[in-house]
Design a protein around this motif. Structure first.
Motif, PDB file in Angstrom:
ATOM      1  N   MET A 259       0.957  -1.241   0.132  1.00 40.40           N
ATOM      2  CA  MET A 259      -0.108   0.142   0.059  1.00 40.40           C
ATOM      3  C   MET A 259       0.889   1.155  -0.119  1.00 40.40           C
ATOM      4  SD  MET A 259      -3.081   1.280   2.512  1.00 40.40           S
ATOM      5  CE  MET A 259      -3.819  -0.141   2.598  1.00 40.40           C
ATOM      6  N   CYS A 260       1.814   1.066   0.744  1.00 38.28           N
ATOM      7  CA  CYS A 260       2.930   2.410   0.851  1.00 38.28           C
ATOM      8  C   CYS A 260       3.389   2.579  -0.697  1.00 38.28           C
ATOM      9  CB  CYS A 260       3.850   2.004   1.880  1.00 38.28           C
ATOM     10  SG  CYS A 260       5.313   3.370   2.088  1.00 38.28           S
ATOM     11  N   LEU A 261       3.999   1.432  -0.971  1.00 40.01           N
ATOM     12  CA  LEU A 261       4.638   1.483  -2.329  1.00 40.01           C
ATOM     13  C   LEU A 261       3.636   2.140  -3.462  1.00 40.01           C
ATOM     14  CD1 LEU A 261       6.569  -1.847  -2.309  1.00 40.01           C
ATOM     15  CD2 LEU A 261       7.623   0.595  -2.301  1.00 40.01           C
ATOM     16  N   TYR A 262       2.375   1.525  -3.362  1.00 40.73           N
ATOM     17  CA  TYR A 262       1.491   1.994  -4.303  1.00 40.73           C
ATOM     18  C   TYR A 262       1.288   3.612  -4.203  1.00 40.73           C
ATOM     19  CZ  TYR A 262      -3.131   3.213  -6.582  1.00 40.73           C
ATOM     20  OH  TYR A 262      -3.810   4.092  -7.033  1.00 40.73           O
ATOM     21  N   GLU A 263       1.094   4.049  -3.038  1.00 41.09           N
ATOM     22  CA  GLU A 263       0.771   5.412  -2.800  1.00 41.09           C
ATOM     23  C   GLU A 263       2.084   6.405  -3.204  1.00 41.09           C
ATOM     24  OE1 GLU A 263      -0.490   5.597   1.355  1.00 41.09           O
ATOM     25  OE2 GLU A 263      -2.442   5.092   0.765  1.00 41.09           O
ATOM     26  N   SER A 264       3.162   5.851  -2.930  1.00 40.49           N
ATOM     27  CA  SER A 264       4.476   6.696  -3.152  1.00 40.49           C
ATOM     28  C   SER A 264       4.587   6.717  -4.734  1.00 40.49           C
ATOM     29  CB  SER A 264       5.697   5.856  -2.667  1.00 40.49           C
ATOM     30  OG  SER A 264       5.356   5.814  -1.267  1.00 40.49           O
ATOM     31  N   THR A 265       4.278   5.526  -5.439  1.00 38.43           N
ATOM     32  CA  THR A 265       4.615   5.706  -6.977  1.00 38.43           C
ATOM     33  C   THR A 265       3.328   6.322  -7.551  1.00 38.43           C
ATOM     34  OG1 THR A 265       3.429   3.319  -7.042  1.00 38.43           O
ATOM     35  CG2 THR A 265       5.817   3.383  -7.124  1.00 38.43           C
ATOM     36  N   ALA A 266       2.417   6.251  -7.163  1.00 37.38           N
ATOM     37  CA  ALA A 266       1.181   7.226  -7.550  1.00 37.38           C
ATOM     38  C   ALA A 266       1.562   8.734  -7.548  1.00 37.38           C
ATOM     39  CB  ALA A 266      -0.133   6.923  -6.939  1.00 37.38           C
ATOM     40  N   SER A 267       1.967   8.914  -6.181  1.00 35.63           N
ATOM     41  CA  SER A 267       2.319  10.415  -5.944  1.00 35.63           C
ATOM     42  C   SER A 267       3.385  10.891  -6.827  1.00 35.63           C
ATOM     43  CB  SER A 267       2.695  10.494  -4.337  1.00 35.63           C
ATOM     44  OG  SER A 267       3.255  11.923  -4.329  1.00 35.63           O
ATOM     45  N   ARG A 268       4.548   9.954  -6.898  1.00 37.44           N
ATOM     46  CA  ARG A 268       5.594  10.265  -7.741  1.00 37.44           C
ATOM     47  C   ARG A 268       5.317  10.423  -9.507  1.00 37.44           C
ATOM     48  NH1 ARG A 268      10.303  12.990  -7.321  1.00 37.44           N
ATOM     49  NH2 ARG A 268      11.815  12.438  -9.317  1.00 37.44           N
ATOM     50  N   TYR A 269       4.580   9.688  -9.938  1.00 36.67           N
ATOM     51  CA  TYR A 269       3.781   9.704 -10.978  1.00 36.67           C
ATOM     52  C   TYR A 269       3.056  10.864 -11.369  1.00 36.67           C
ATOM     53  CZ  TYR A 269       0.488   9.432 -14.766  1.00 36.67           C
ATOM     54  OH  TYR A 269      -0.296   9.978 -15.846  1.00 36.67           O
ATOM     55  N   MET A 270       2.449  11.411 -10.402  1.00 33.47           N
ATOM     56  CA  MET A 270       1.360  12.792 -10.444  1.00 33.47           C
ATOM     57  C   MET A 270       2.318  13.898 -10.481  1.00 33.47           C
ATOM     58  SD  MET A 270      -1.395  11.862 -11.248  1.00 33.47           S
ATOM     59  CE  MET A 270      -2.380  13.512 -11.190  1.00 33.47           C
ATOM     60  N   TYR A 271       3.596  13.765  -9.825  1.00 34.16           N
ATOM     61  CA  TYR A 271       4.499  14.948  -9.586  1.00 34.16           C
ATOM     62  C   TYR A 271       5.313  14.911 -10.956  1.00 34.16           C
ATOM     63  CZ  TYR A 271       8.622  17.476  -8.551  1.00 34.16           C
ATOM     64  OH  TYR A 271       9.639  18.397  -8.539  1.00 34.16           O
ATOM     65  N   LEU A 272       5.711  13.920 -11.496  1.00 34.81           N
ATOM     66  CA  LEU A 272       6.461  14.040 -12.683  1.00 34.81           C
ATOM     67  C   LEU A 272       5.339  14.550 -13.914  1.00 34.81           C
ATOM     68  CD1 LEU A 272       8.685  11.025 -12.544  1.00 34.81           C
ATOM     69  CD2 LEU A 272       9.194  13.434 -12.201  1.00 34.81           C
ATOM     70  N   ALA A 273       4.230  14.129 -13.961  1.00 31.29           N
ATOM     71  CA  ALA A 273       2.979  14.284 -14.968  1.00 31.29           C
ATOM     72  C   ALA A 273       2.803  15.831 -14.944  1.00 31.29           C
ATOM     73  CB  ALA A 273       1.804  13.473 -14.830  1.00 31.29           C
ATOM     74  N   GLY A 274       2.770  16.451 -13.706  1.00 32.37           N
ATOM     75  CA  GLY A 274       2.775  17.753 -13.615  1.00 32.37           C
ATOM     76  C   GLY A 274       3.954  18.546 -14.018  1.00 32.37           C
ATOM     77  N   MET A 275       5.124  18.255 -13.993  1.00 29.72           N
ATOM     78  CA  MET A 275       6.179  18.544 -14.362  1.00 29.72           C
ATOM     79  C   MET A 275       6.177  18.625 -15.783  1.00 29.72           C
ATOM     80  SD  MET A 275       9.679  17.630 -12.097  1.00 29.72           S
ATOM     81  CE  MET A 275      10.793  18.510 -13.273  1.00 29.72           C
ATOM     82  N   ALA A 276       5.931  17.365 -16.618  1.00 27.57           N
ATOM     83  CA  ALA A 276       5.744  17.323 -17.988  1.00 27.57           C
ATOM     84  C   ALA A 276       4.735  18.089 -18.737  1.00 27.57           C
ATOM     85  CB  ALA A 276       5.601  15.916 -18.141  1.00 27.57           C
ATOM     86  N   SER A 277       3.615  18.498 -17.860  1.00 23.78           N
ATOM     87  CA  SER A 277       2.543  19.233 -18.511  1.00 23.78           C
ATOM     88  C   SER A 277       3.128  20.518 -18.383  1.00 23.78           C
ATOM     89  CB  SER A 277       1.212  19.115 -17.882  1.00 23.78           C
ATOM     90  OG  SER A 277       1.355  19.572 -16.489  1.00 23.78           O
ATOM     91  N   ARG A 278       3.827  21.183 -17.728  1.00 21.14           N
ATOM     92  CA  ARG A 278       4.322  22.428 -17.335  1.00 21.14           C
ATOM     93  C   ARG A 278       5.593  22.642 -18.609  1.00 21.14           C
ATOM     94  NH1 ARG A 278       5.453  22.933 -11.587  1.00 21.14           N
ATOM     95  NH2 ARG A 278       4.916  20.675 -11.631  1.00 21.14           N
ATOM     96  N   LYS A 279       6.179  21.595 -19.152  1.00 14.29           N
ATOM     97  CA  LYS A 279       7.331  21.853 -19.909  1.00 14.29           C
ATOM     98  C   LYS A 279       7.049  21.716 -21.419  1.00 14.29           C
ATOM     99  CE  LYS A 279       9.783  22.271 -16.533  1.00 14.29           C
ATOM    100  NZ  LYS A 279      10.268  23.637 -15.965  1.00 14.29           N
TER     101      LYS A 279
END
Length: 110
Positions: free
Chosen positions: A90-110
């Motif tokens: 569960m921790c790994l899932y939440e961490s990977t989901a959070s990291r994915y959203m962070y990188l997706a946010g960065m990618a959408s701004r670039k």
């Protein structure tokens, strides 16, 4: 103000996704099916993280310094998750989901 709105939006999406994923996997009838569900979700998130990371590293809009910082952040995130989650799906899932959203946010701004 605009950055604050983006951050709040990303955080609310991450929270919603984590809760939805947790609810879905937790609703599986057996412990084994719950674990399989989390494992599949984690693998999907890791694949998406890799895609966004590669996209950002190939982006001509990022300076070499920004790319180095992203590389350092990615390594630090991986080490932190490994130590913090210690195999808890569960921790790994939440961490990977959070990291994915962070990188997706960065990618959408670039």
């Amino acid at each position: 103000m605009k950055n604050s709105l983006v951050v709040l939006t990303v955080l609310s999406i991450v929270s919603s996704l984590a809760l939805a994923g947790n609810g879905y996997c937790d609703s599986r009838p057996s412990r084994r099916e719950q674990q399989d569900c989390y494992q599949n979700a984690i693998e999907s998130n890791v694949s998406l993280i890799k895609q966004n990371y590669q996209f950002l590293m190939a982006s001509p809009k990022l300076t070499q310094q920004q790319k180095q910082q992203l590389q350092n952040d990615q390594a630090a995130w991986g080490n932190k998750v490994d130590g913090y989650c210690n195999g808890n799906l569960m921790c790994l899932y939440e961490s990977t989901a959070s990291r994915y959203m962070y990188l997706a946010g960065m990618a959408s701004r670039k």
